[in-house]
Design a protein around this motif. Sequence first.
Motif, PDB file in Angstrom:
ATOM      1  N   LYS A 190      -8.698   5.888   0.405  1.00  0.00           N
ATOM      2  CA  LYS A 190      -8.850   4.587   0.888  1.00  0.00           C
ATOM      3  C   LYS A 190     -10.297   4.548   0.721  1.00  0.00           C
ATOM      4  O   LYS A 190     -10.649   3.113   0.566  1.00  0.00           O
ATOM      5  CB  LYS A 190      -8.178   4.761   2.293  1.00  0.00           C
ATOM      6  N   LEU A 191     -11.051   5.290   1.121  1.00  0.00           N
ATOM      7  CA  LEU A 191     -12.617   5.399   1.117  1.00  0.00           C
ATOM      8  C   LEU A 191     -12.982   5.006   0.041  1.00  0.00           C
ATOM      9  O   LEU A 191     -14.148   4.251   0.077  1.00  0.00           O
ATOM     10  CB  LEU A 191     -13.226   6.455   1.937  1.00  0.00           C
ATOM     11  N   PHE A 192     -12.815   5.664  -1.101  1.00  0.00           N
ATOM     12  CA  PHE A 192     -13.598   5.596  -2.220  1.00  0.00           C
ATOM     13  C   PHE A 192     -12.850   4.768  -3.475  1.00  0.00           C
ATOM     14  O   PHE A 192     -13.450   4.239  -4.562  1.00  0.00           O
ATOM     15  CB  PHE A 192     -13.917   7.007  -2.968  1.00  0.00           C
ATOM     16  N   PHE A 193     -11.685   4.647  -3.327  1.00  0.00           N
ATOM     17  CA  PHE A 193     -10.542   3.855  -4.256  1.00  0.00           C
ATOM     18  C   PHE A 193      -9.930   2.911  -3.865  1.00  0.00           C
ATOM     19  O   PHE A 193      -9.300   2.164  -4.805  1.00  0.00           O
ATOM     20  CB  PHE A 193      -9.691   5.057  -4.921  1.00  0.00           C
ATOM     21  N   LYS A 194      -9.908   2.838  -2.413  1.00  0.00           N
ATOM     22  CA  LYS A 194      -9.206   1.505  -1.930  1.00  0.00           C
ATOM     23  C   LYS A 194      -7.628   1.540  -2.239  1.00  0.00           C
ATOM     24  O   LYS A 194      -6.990   0.558  -2.630  1.00  0.00           O
ATOM     25  CB  LYS A 194      -9.906   0.236  -2.419  1.00  0.00           C
ATOM     26  N   LYS A 195      -7.248   2.880  -2.375  1.00  0.00           N
ATOM     27  CA  LYS A 195      -5.626   3.175  -2.605  1.00  0.00           C
ATOM     28  C   LYS A 195      -5.269   3.882  -1.446  1.00  0.00           C
ATOM     29  O   LYS A 195      -5.783   4.964  -1.149  1.00  0.00           O
ATOM     30  CB  LYS A 195      -5.653   3.731  -3.860  1.00  0.00           C
ATOM     31  N   ASP A 196      -3.960   3.702  -1.090  1.00  0.00           N
ATOM     32  CA  ASP A 196      -3.361   4.647  -0.334  1.00  0.00           C
ATOM     33  C   ASP A 196      -2.302   5.249  -1.354  1.00  0.00           C
ATOM     34  O   ASP A 196      -1.514   4.974  -1.945  1.00  0.00           O
ATOM     35  CB  ASP A 196      -2.561   3.900   0.585  1.00  0.00           C
ATOM     36  N   ILE A 197      -2.798   6.672  -1.659  1.00  0.00           N
ATOM     37  CA  ILE A 197      -1.997   7.646  -2.790  1.00  0.00           C
ATOM     38  C   ILE A 197      -0.624   7.606  -2.370  1.00  0.00           C
ATOM     39  O   ILE A 197       0.441   7.895  -3.330  1.00  0.00           O
ATOM     40  CB  ILE A 197      -2.589   8.748  -2.844  1.00  0.00           C
ATOM     41  N   ARG A 198      -0.200   7.579  -1.202  1.00  0.00           N
ATOM     42  CA  ARG A 198       1.265   7.580  -0.730  1.00  0.00           C
ATOM     43  C   ARG A 198       2.046   6.395  -1.217  1.00  0.00           C
ATOM     44  O   ARG A 198       3.300   6.548  -1.334  1.00  0.00           O
ATOM     45  CB  ARG A 198       1.327   7.599   0.780  1.00  0.00           C
ATOM     46  N   GLU A 199       1.532   5.216  -1.922  1.00  0.00           N
ATOM     47  CA  GLU A 199       2.124   4.091  -2.771  1.00  0.00           C
ATOM     48  C   GLU A 199       2.127   4.290  -4.117  1.00  0.00           C
ATOM     49  O   GLU A 199       2.739   3.440  -4.725  1.00  0.00           O
ATOM     50  CB  GLU A 199       1.443   2.961  -2.210  1.00  0.00           C
ATOM     51  N   PHE A 200       1.686   5.454  -4.707  1.00  0.00           N
ATOM     52  CA  PHE A 200       1.631   5.775  -5.888  1.00  0.00           C
ATOM     53  C   PHE A 200       2.350   7.115  -6.122  1.00  0.00           C
ATOM     54  O   PHE A 200       2.391   7.978  -5.543  1.00  0.00           O
ATOM     55  CB  PHE A 200       0.245   5.707  -6.549  1.00  0.00           C
ATOM     56  N   GLY A 201       2.524   7.466  -7.668  1.00  0.00           N
ATOM     57  CA  GLY A 201       2.896   8.797  -8.188  1.00  0.00           C
ATOM     58  C   GLY A 201       4.176   9.246  -7.517  1.00  0.00           C
ATOM     59  O   GLY A 201       5.226   8.676  -7.304  1.00  0.00           O
ATOM     60  N   SER A 202       3.972  10.493  -6.613  1.00  0.00           N
ATOM     61  CA  SER A 202       5.007  11.049  -6.102  1.00  0.00           C
ATOM     62  C   SER A 202       5.016  10.704  -4.575  1.00  0.00           C
ATOM     63  O   SER A 202       5.875  11.082  -3.810  1.00  0.00           O
ATOM     64  CB  SER A 202       5.036  12.705  -6.038  1.00  0.00           C
ATOM     65  N   HIS A 203       4.047   9.706  -4.163  1.00  0.00           N
ATOM     66  CA  HIS A 203       4.174   9.379  -2.694  1.00  0.00           C
ATOM     67  C   HIS A 203       3.751  10.384  -1.753  1.00  0.00           C
ATOM     68  O   HIS A 203       3.662  10.088  -0.709  1.00  0.00           O
ATOM     69  CB  HIS A 203       5.489   8.749  -2.515  1.00  0.00           C
ATOM     70  N   SER A 204       3.182  11.469  -2.205  1.00  0.00           N
ATOM     71  CA  SER A 204       2.552  12.539  -1.456  1.00  0.00           C
ATOM     72  C   SER A 204       1.197  12.333  -1.310  1.00  0.00           C
ATOM     73  O   SER A 204       0.508  11.784  -1.814  1.00  0.00           O
ATOM     74  CB  SER A 204       2.792  14.061  -1.975  1.00  0.00           C
ATOM     75  N   SER A 205       0.683  13.038  -0.061  1.00  0.00           N
ATOM     76  CA  SER A 205      -0.751  12.714   0.252  1.00  0.00           C
ATOM     77  C   SER A 205      -1.365  14.061  -0.257  1.00  0.00           C
ATOM     78  O   SER A 205      -2.550  14.113   0.122  1.00  0.00           O
ATOM     79  CB  SER A 205      -0.898  12.533   1.786  1.00  0.00           C
ATOM     80  N   GLY A 206      -0.776  15.029  -0.816  1.00  0.00           N
ATOM     81  CA  GLY A 206      -1.511  16.367  -1.050  1.00  0.00           C
ATOM     82  C   GLY A 206      -2.205  16.145  -2.352  1.00  0.00           C
ATOM     83  O   GLY A 206      -2.496  15.148  -2.895  1.00  0.00           O
ATOM     84  N   THR A 207      -2.626  17.429  -2.688  1.00  0.00           N
ATOM     85  CA  THR A 207      -3.451  17.748  -3.812  1.00  0.00           C
ATOM     86  C   THR A 207      -3.255  17.355  -4.940  1.00  0.00           C
ATOM     87  O   THR A 207      -3.753  16.497  -5.995  1.00  0.00           O
ATOM     88  CB  THR A 207      -4.268  19.204  -3.915  1.00  0.00           C
TER      89      THR A 207
END
Length: 209
Positions: free
Chosen positions: A24-41
Motif C-alpha cells: 500500500k505504501l510503495f505500490f498503492k496495491k493491496d496484495i490480498r487482491e492479487f495472486g494467491s490473495h495471501s499477505s505473505g512473502t
Amino acid sequence: MKTAILLVLAYFLGSIPSGIWIGKLFFKKDIREFGSHSSGTTNTFRVLGKTAGFVVFAMDLLKGSLATLLPTIFHLDINPLWFGLVAVIGHTLPIFAGFKGGKAVATSAGMLLAFAPLFFFFSLVFFLIVLYITSMVSAASITSAIFVTLSSFILPYIWPLILPTHNLLLTFICFALTCYIIYRHRENIQRIKDGTENRVSFGLNKKEK
C-alpha cells in the motif's frame, strides 16, 4: 506483569502485516487482491517483485527473531520460544489486518534464527536444496517444516554441534507449526498433485520467462 506485557508486545510485533503495508505504501496495491490473495512473502514476490519480496521476507523474519529475543533483552527467566510462538500467532492472526495473515513460514524461521542460529542455517540449506529441485516455494516450505520437526528431535543425539541439547518445547512447537503450515498450504498441495502449482524462476524446474 513484565512477562504479560512482553507477550502482548510479541503478538503486536508478529501482527505487523509487512506485505500489506509495503504494497500500500510503495505500490498503492493491496496484495490480498492479487495472486494467491495471501499477505505473505511468496505472494509479495509474485505481485510486487523481487525487491519488495526480499524486504517483506526480511521484515517477517526479523519480527519473529526480535520477539524471541525479548526475554533476553529484558532479562526474563522464561523460555524464549513462547515469545516466538506468540509472534507467529500474531503473524497468522494479525490484529492490524483483520486477523487474516500469512502462512507462518518466515516468522517461524525468524524464531528459529534467534533461538538456535546454527540449526536455522542448517534448515535453510535443506530449504534451498528442495527449492532448487522443485522450483516451488510451497513444496520447500512444507518439506522443510517436516524436516525441522524431525531434526529438532534427532540432531542433539547425532550432531550436537548443530543443536546441542534436546528441547521438548522446541519439538512440540515445530510439530504444531508444521501441522498449521501443511493446513495453510492445502490448496498448494492440491495444485502440486494436479501439476499446476506456481513455480519460481530458480532451480531445475524453474518457470519459463
